[in-house]
Scaffold this motif. Structure first.
Motif, PDB file in Angstrom:
ATOM      1  N   GLY A  11       0.895  -1.367   0.083  1.00  0.00           N
ATOM      2  CA  GLY A  11      -0.083   0.029  -0.014  1.00  0.00           C
ATOM      3  C   GLY A  11       0.789   1.416   0.135  1.00  0.00           C
ATOM      4  O   GLY A  11       0.369   2.461   0.314  1.00  0.00           O
ATOM      5  N   GLU A  12       1.911   1.117  -0.437  1.00  0.00           N
ATOM      6  CA  GLU A  12       3.136   2.505  -0.471  1.00  0.00           C
ATOM      7  C   GLU A  12       2.888   3.130  -1.438  1.00  0.00           C
ATOM      8  O   GLU A  12       3.773   3.317  -2.303  1.00  0.00           O
ATOM      9  CB  GLU A  12       4.419   1.686  -0.238  1.00  0.00           C
ATOM     10  CG  GLU A  12       4.560   1.302   1.267  1.00  0.00           C
ATOM     11  CD  GLU A  12       6.098   1.028   1.386  1.00  0.00           C
ATOM     12  OE1 GLU A  12       6.483   1.034   2.838  1.00  0.00           O
ATOM     13  OE2 GLU A  12       6.752   0.390   0.652  1.00  0.00           O
ATOM     14  N   THR A  13       1.627   3.785  -1.786  1.00  0.00           N
ATOM     15  CA  THR A  13       1.570   4.657  -2.995  1.00  0.00           C
ATOM     16  C   THR A  13       2.014   6.126  -2.616  1.00  0.00           C
ATOM     17  O   THR A  13       1.897   6.482  -1.838  1.00  0.00           O
ATOM     18  CB  THR A  13       0.015   4.836  -3.203  1.00  0.00           C
ATOM     19  OG1 THR A  13      -0.571   3.349  -3.761  1.00  0.00           O
ATOM     20  CG2 THR A  13      -0.268   5.695  -4.384  1.00  0.00           C
ATOM     21  N   VAL A  14       2.785   6.565  -3.789  1.00  0.00           N
ATOM     22  CA  VAL A  14       3.414   7.812  -3.571  1.00  0.00           C
ATOM     23  C   VAL A  14       2.705   8.711  -4.821  1.00  0.00           C
ATOM     24  O   VAL A  14       3.006   8.515  -5.975  1.00  0.00           O
ATOM     25  CB  VAL A  14       4.752   7.757  -3.587  1.00  0.00           C
ATOM     26  CG1 VAL A  14       5.400   9.293  -3.475  1.00  0.00           C
ATOM     27  CG2 VAL A  14       5.327   7.009  -2.508  1.00  0.00           C
ATOM     28  N   GLU A  15       2.040   9.667  -4.484  1.00  0.00           N
ATOM     29  CA  GLU A  15       1.285  10.640  -5.221  1.00  0.00           C
ATOM     30  C   GLU A  15       0.561   9.733  -6.259  1.00  0.00           C
ATOM     31  O   GLU A  15       0.398  10.033  -7.633  1.00  0.00           O
ATOM     32  CB  GLU A  15       2.115  11.486  -5.967  1.00  0.00           C
ATOM     33  CG  GLU A  15       3.002  12.541  -5.141  1.00  0.00           C
ATOM     34  CD  GLU A  15       4.159  13.245  -5.797  1.00  0.00           C
ATOM     35  OE1 GLU A  15       4.353  13.177  -6.950  1.00  0.00           O
ATOM     36  OE2 GLU A  15       4.525  14.467  -5.354  1.00  0.00           O
ATOM     37  N   HIS A  39       4.783   7.910   5.501  1.00  0.00           N
ATOM     38  CA  HIS A  39       5.602   8.122   4.419  1.00  0.00           C
ATOM     39  C   HIS A  39       4.909   7.784   2.942  1.00  0.00           C
ATOM     40  O   HIS A  39       5.707   8.093   2.135  1.00  0.00           O
ATOM     41  CB  HIS A  39       6.611   6.771   4.703  1.00  0.00           C
ATOM     42  CG  HIS A  39       6.291   5.671   4.558  1.00  0.00           C
ATOM     43  ND1 HIS A  39       5.321   5.020   5.426  1.00  0.00           N
ATOM     44  CD2 HIS A  39       6.565   4.553   3.729  1.00  0.00           C
ATOM     45  CE1 HIS A  39       5.103   3.691   5.023  1.00  0.00           C
ATOM     46  NE2 HIS A  39       5.681   3.250   4.013  1.00  0.00           N
ATOM     47  N   ALA A  40       3.684   7.172   3.119  1.00  0.00           N
ATOM     48  CA  ALA A  40       3.286   6.886   1.541  1.00  0.00           C
ATOM     49  C   ALA A  40       1.951   6.466   2.077  1.00  0.00           C
ATOM     50  O   ALA A  40       1.459   6.058   3.226  1.00  0.00           O
ATOM     51  CB  ALA A  40       3.977   5.600   0.992  1.00  0.00           C
ATOM     52  N   GLY A  41       1.126   6.251   1.057  1.00  0.00           N
ATOM     53  CA  GLY A  41      -0.242   5.625   1.163  1.00  0.00           C
ATOM     54  C   GLY A  41      -1.342   6.899   1.221  1.00  0.00           C
ATOM     55  O   GLY A  41      -0.900   7.999   1.774  1.00  0.00           O
ATOM     56  N   ASP A  42      -2.513   6.659   0.861  1.00  0.00           N
ATOM     57  CA  ASP A  42      -3.482   7.521   0.902  1.00  0.00           C
ATOM     58  C   ASP A  42      -4.983   6.924   1.095  1.00  0.00           C
ATOM     59  O   ASP A  42      -4.803   5.460   1.310  1.00  0.00           O
ATOM     60  CB  ASP A  42      -3.600   8.472  -0.189  1.00  0.00           C
ATOM     61  CG  ASP A  42      -3.781   7.405  -1.431  1.00  0.00           C
ATOM     62  OD1 ASP A  42      -4.249   6.560  -1.367  1.00  0.00           O
ATOM     63  OD2 ASP A  42      -3.138   8.382  -2.602  1.00  0.00           O
ATOM     64  N   ALA A  43      -6.090   7.514   1.268  1.00  0.00           N
ATOM     65  CA  ALA A  43      -7.289   6.813   1.424  1.00  0.00           C
ATOM     66  C   ALA A  43      -7.484   5.682   0.385  1.00  0.00           C
ATOM     67  O   ALA A  43      -8.079   4.807   0.825  1.00  0.00           O
ATOM     68  CB  ALA A  43      -8.290   7.818   1.564  1.00  0.00           C
TER      69      ALA A  43
END
Length: 251
Positions: A11-15, A39-43
């Motif tokens: 789940g380490e999505t960046v932008e 550090h990463a991740g969003d809804a």
């Protein structure tokens, strides 16, 4: 037959851009350390992780960090214990709002290493996790390498679960070779999968110096953000399955 947990940072999505092939990795791990905004991740990525975890029967762990999106959580941030506790609480709440049944917590990056020796920051993590455990009415273990974090967690009445890394180099004293130094990363699938089987069977890992050290761990980690992550994870799972090792989450 041995039993071991296999975890990966997911789940380490960046932008809006995933750093790993989460779909492929969720299919082979038993526990997923899900980034929750530090550090990463969003809804959206957290919700996607919750959906995949349900589909693949994978346990969800929260993967909070210092609030450091720019540095991917790999820089230690000067914060008071109160500030750190607050940001960790916020990150855990964000993952819970995405529908996650948080079974454990594993700090990320610089925070993971800091709480091995920084008592104030270890206490802050332990307090935030203890608050979550009180809300849920059950134990929420913390996953990591031994250090003051284990003492802090256990003082709160929580469980500490040690882990070992399959794709990172170890020194003779049991510490990891820092990223950027020779031997820090292991990218050969055959080597990593053999290391996994040997660890389960013998409880040891080879160091960069060529010696073997004992490590007590109930979970093995393959990082999700490396180009070789899927191949490594699949090789590890295949080797464990072939050796009769049951891959199962302990939470």
């Amino acid at each position: 037959m041995g039993v071991i947990d296999l975890n990966a940072d997911l789940g380490e999505t960046v932008e809006g851009v995933p750093t790993a092939d989460d779909e492929a990795l969720f299919a082979v791990v038993s526990s997923a350390n899900v980034a929750c905004g530090g550090h990463a991740g969003d809804a959206a990525s957290m919700a996607a992780s919750v959906e995949r975890a349900a589909r693949f029967a994978v346990a969800i762990g929260a993967h909070p960090s210092y609030p450091d999106l720019a540095g991917f959580g790999r820089r230690k941030i000067a914060m008071s214990a109160a500030e750190l506790r607050s940001t960790i609480t916020e990150q855990l709440a964000a993952l819970a709002r995405a529908g996650a049944d948080i079974r454990y917590v594993k700090p990320h990056g610089a925070l993971y290493h800091a709480v091995m020796t920084d008592a104030d920051h270890a206490d802050a993590i332990a307090a935030a996790v203890a608050d979550l455990a009180a809300q849920l009415g059950r134990d929420v273990p913390v996953l990591g390498m031994p250090g003051v974090i284990a003492v802090a967690v256990e003082s709160m009445g929580l469980s500490f679960v040690p882990e070992a890394f399959l794709d990172r180099g170890y020194r003779g004293d049991g510490t990891l070779v820092p990223r950027g130094e020779p031997g820090a990363l292991e990218t050969d699938a055959a080597t990593v999968s053999a290391r996994a089987v040997r660890f389960v069977r013998e409880g040891i890992v080879e160091t960069v110096e060529g010696t073997a050290i004992e490590l007590g761990a109930a979970s093995l980690c393959v990082h999700g953000d490396s180009p070789e992550s899927v191949a490594l994870a699949r090789a590890v799972r295949a080797a464990l399955d072939a050796d009769g090792v049951e891959v199962r989450a302990p939470w």
